[in-house]
Design a protein around this motif. Structure first.
Motif, PDB file in Angstrom:
ATOM      1  N   ILE A   5       0.857  -1.186   0.000  1.00  0.00           N
ATOM      2  CA  ILE A   5       0.000   0.000   0.000  1.00  0.00           C
ATOM      3  C   ILE A   5       0.895   1.238   0.000  1.00  0.00           C
ATOM      4  O   ILE A   5       1.762   1.399   0.851  1.00  0.00           O
ATOM      5  CB  ILE A   5      -0.930   0.023   1.227  1.00  0.00           C
ATOM      6  CG1 ILE A   5      -1.874  -1.169   1.192  1.00  0.00           C
ATOM      7  CG2 ILE A   5      -1.713   1.341   1.265  1.00  0.00           C
ATOM      8  CD1 ILE A   5      -2.732  -1.322   2.417  1.00  0.00           C
ATOM      9  N   LEU A   6       0.667   2.086  -0.970  1.00  0.00           N
ATOM     10  CA  LEU A   6       1.368   3.362  -1.081  1.00  0.00           C
ATOM     11  C   LEU A   6       0.332   4.455  -0.906  1.00  0.00           C
ATOM     12  O   LEU A   6      -0.683   4.481  -1.597  1.00  0.00           O
ATOM     13  CB  LEU A   6       2.039   3.483  -2.452  1.00  0.00           C
ATOM     14  CG  LEU A   6       2.590   4.850  -2.819  1.00  0.00           C
ATOM     15  CD1 LEU A   6       3.746   5.218  -1.914  1.00  0.00           C
ATOM     16  CD2 LEU A   6       2.998   4.865  -4.266  1.00  0.00           C
ATOM     17  N   ARG A  27       1.045   5.383  13.681  1.00  0.00           N
ATOM     18  CA  ARG A  27       0.682   4.677  14.910  1.00  0.00           C
ATOM     19  C   ARG A  27      -0.182   3.441  14.641  1.00  0.00           C
ATOM     20  O   ARG A  27       0.031   2.387  15.226  1.00  0.00           O
ATOM     21  CB  ARG A  27      -0.041   5.632  15.857  1.00  0.00           C
ATOM     22  CG  ARG A  27      -0.204   5.082  17.250  1.00  0.00           C
ATOM     23  CD  ARG A  27      -0.796   6.083  18.228  1.00  0.00           C
ATOM     24  NE  ARG A  27      -0.439   7.458  17.962  1.00  0.00           N
ATOM     25  CZ  ARG A  27      -1.333   8.441  17.770  1.00  0.00           C
ATOM     26  NH1 ARG A  27      -2.613   8.195  17.825  1.00  0.00           N
ATOM     27  NH2 ARG A  27      -0.937   9.670  17.536  1.00  0.00           N
ATOM     28  N   HIS A  28      -1.152   3.574  13.755  1.00  0.00           N
ATOM     29  CA  HIS A  28      -2.138   2.513  13.598  1.00  0.00           C
ATOM     30  C   HIS A  28      -1.965   1.640  12.350  1.00  0.00           C
ATOM     31  O   HIS A  28      -2.501   0.539  12.305  1.00  0.00           O
ATOM     32  CB  HIS A  28      -3.545   3.111  13.582  1.00  0.00           C
ATOM     33  CG  HIS A  28      -3.895   3.797  14.859  1.00  0.00           C
ATOM     34  ND1 HIS A  28      -4.133   3.119  16.024  1.00  0.00           N
ATOM     35  CD2 HIS A  28      -4.025   5.112  15.150  1.00  0.00           C
ATOM     36  CE1 HIS A  28      -4.419   3.981  16.992  1.00  0.00           C
ATOM     37  NE2 HIS A  28      -4.344   5.194  16.482  1.00  0.00           N
ATOM     38  N   PHE A  29      -1.250   2.140  11.358  1.00  0.00           N
ATOM     39  CA  PHE A  29      -1.196   1.411  10.091  1.00  0.00           C
ATOM     40  C   PHE A  29       0.223   1.157   9.584  1.00  0.00           C
ATOM     41  O   PHE A  29       0.404   0.748   8.443  1.00  0.00           O
ATOM     42  CB  PHE A  29      -1.993   2.166   9.015  1.00  0.00           C
ATOM     43  CG  PHE A  29      -3.433   2.362   9.387  1.00  0.00           C
ATOM     44  CD1 PHE A  29      -4.330   1.322   9.284  1.00  0.00           C
ATOM     45  CD2 PHE A  29      -3.870   3.590   9.855  1.00  0.00           C
ATOM     46  CE1 PHE A  29      -5.662   1.496   9.632  1.00  0.00           C
ATOM     47  CE2 PHE A  29      -5.201   3.776  10.203  1.00  0.00           C
ATOM     48  CZ  PHE A  29      -6.091   2.722  10.095  1.00  0.00           C
ATOM     49  N   ARG A  30       1.200   1.393  10.400  1.00  0.00           N
ATOM     50  CA  ARG A  30       2.595   1.265   9.956  1.00  0.00           C
ATOM     51  C   ARG A  30       2.894  -0.122   9.382  1.00  0.00           C
ATOM     52  O   ARG A  30       3.661  -0.259   8.427  1.00  0.00           O
ATOM     53  CB  ARG A  30       3.538   1.567  11.116  1.00  0.00           C
ATOM     54  CG  ARG A  30       5.000   1.447  10.753  1.00  0.00           C
ATOM     55  CD  ARG A  30       5.637   2.753  10.753  1.00  0.00           C
ATOM     56  NE  ARG A  30       6.976   2.689  10.185  1.00  0.00           N
ATOM     57  CZ  ARG A  30       7.787   3.693  10.195  1.00  0.00           C
ATOM     58  NH1 ARG A  30       7.420   4.807  10.750  1.00  0.00           N
ATOM     59  NH2 ARG A  30       8.953   3.608   9.651  1.00  0.00           N
ATOM     60  N   LYS A  35       4.715   2.675   2.062  1.00  0.00           N
ATOM     61  CA  LYS A  35       5.351   3.994   1.968  1.00  0.00           C
ATOM     62  C   LYS A  35       4.302   5.086   1.899  1.00  0.00           C
ATOM     63  O   LYS A  35       3.205   4.871   1.397  1.00  0.00           O
ATOM     64  CB  LYS A  35       6.235   4.056   0.731  1.00  0.00           C
ATOM     65  CG  LYS A  35       7.069   5.327   0.628  1.00  0.00           C
ATOM     66  CD  LYS A  35       8.054   5.270  -0.498  1.00  0.00           C
ATOM     67  CE  LYS A  35       9.165   4.332  -0.203  1.00  0.00           C
ATOM     68  NZ  LYS A  35      10.424   4.871   0.204  1.00  0.00           N
ATOM     69  N   ILE A  36       4.676   6.264   2.403  1.00  0.00           N
ATOM     70  CA  ILE A  36       3.844   7.459   2.285  1.00  0.00           C
ATOM     71  C   ILE A  36       4.637   8.498   1.506  1.00  0.00           C
ATOM     72  O   ILE A  36       5.753   8.854   1.894  1.00  0.00           O
ATOM     73  CB  ILE A  36       3.458   8.037   3.658  1.00  0.00           C
ATOM     74  CG1 ILE A  36       2.623   7.024   4.452  1.00  0.00           C
ATOM     75  CG2 ILE A  36       2.703   9.358   3.502  1.00  0.00           C
ATOM     76  CD1 ILE A  36       2.317   7.458   5.872  1.00  0.00           C
ATOM     77  N   LEU A  37       4.062   8.975   0.413  1.00  0.00           N
ATOM     78  CA  LEU A  37       4.659  10.061  -0.362  1.00  0.00           C
ATOM     79  C   LEU A  37       3.834  11.319  -0.114  1.00  0.00           C
ATOM     80  O   LEU A  37       2.614  11.298  -0.242  1.00  0.00           O
ATOM     81  CB  LEU A  37       4.647   9.754  -1.854  1.00  0.00           C
ATOM     82  CG  LEU A  37       5.503   8.614  -2.338  1.00  0.00           C
ATOM     83  CD1 LEU A  37       5.313   8.430  -3.835  1.00  0.00           C
ATOM     84  CD2 LEU A  37       6.953   8.843  -2.010  1.00  0.00           C
ATOM     85  N   ILE A  38       4.506  12.392   0.211  1.00  0.00           N
ATOM     86  CA  ILE A  38       3.831  13.662   0.453  1.00  0.00           C
ATOM     87  C   ILE A  38       4.289  14.637  -0.621  1.00  0.00           C
ATOM     88  O   ILE A  38       5.485  14.892  -0.763  1.00  0.00           O
ATOM     89  CB  ILE A  38       4.166  14.218   1.845  1.00  0.00           C
ATOM     90  CG1 ILE A  38       3.782  13.203   2.926  1.00  0.00           C
ATOM     91  CG2 ILE A  38       3.476  15.563   2.062  1.00  0.00           C
ATOM     92  CD1 ILE A  38       4.369  13.486   4.272  1.00  0.00           C
ATOM     93  N   ASP A  50      12.277   9.207   6.026  1.00  0.00           N
ATOM     94  CA  ASP A  50      12.963   7.949   6.266  1.00  0.00           C
ATOM     95  C   ASP A  50      12.524   6.970   5.189  1.00  0.00           C
ATOM     96  O   ASP A  50      11.986   7.387   4.169  1.00  0.00           O
ATOM     97  CB  ASP A  50      12.670   7.431   7.680  1.00  0.00           C
ATOM     98  CG  ASP A  50      11.184   7.310   7.980  1.00  0.00           C
ATOM     99  OD1 ASP A  50      10.384   7.137   7.039  1.00  0.00           O
ATOM    100  OD2 ASP A  50      10.818   7.379   9.161  1.00  0.00           O
ATOM    101  N   SER A  51      12.728   5.695   5.404  1.00  0.00           N
ATOM    102  CA  SER A  51      12.337   4.724   4.381  1.00  0.00           C
ATOM    103  C   SER A  51      10.817   4.604   4.266  1.00  0.00           C
ATOM    104  O   SER A  51      10.305   4.071   3.290  1.00  0.00           O
ATOM    105  CB  SER A  51      12.938   3.362   4.696  1.00  0.00           C
ATOM    106  OG  SER A  51      12.464   2.907   5.944  1.00  0.00           O
TER     107      SER A  51
END
Length: 71
Positions: A5-6, A27-30, A35-38, A50-51
């Motif tokens: 999931i991205l 906290r809840h879905f790590r 990855k999270i792209l902003i 970070d990674s």
């Protein structure tokens, strides 16, 4: 097990909203998010990368807004 999931978040001057939601995601879905792209359209976020989290500053929109403000 991490899923593939991205999450992509586009933001413009919504720091409080973003920071609050990043904490919830971490906290809840790590373990479920790869990855999270902003996309930082204002180029003014302060986020530790970070990674797991990557910030991409969108210079094109940032430059357009400064050009509009000059007029």
């Amino acid at each position: 097990m991490k899923k593939n999931i991205l999450i992509i978040i586009c933001t413009y001057n919504r720091q409080e909203f973003l920071y609050k939601n990043l904490e919830i995601l971490k906290r809840h879905f790590r373990n479920e998010i790869k990855k999270i792209l902003i996309i930082d359209n204002a180029s003014n976020l302060i986020v530790k990368m970070d990674s797991f989290i990557r910030v991409i500053k969108n210079k094109n929109l940032y430059m357009i807004i400064h050009l509009i403000k000059k007029d």
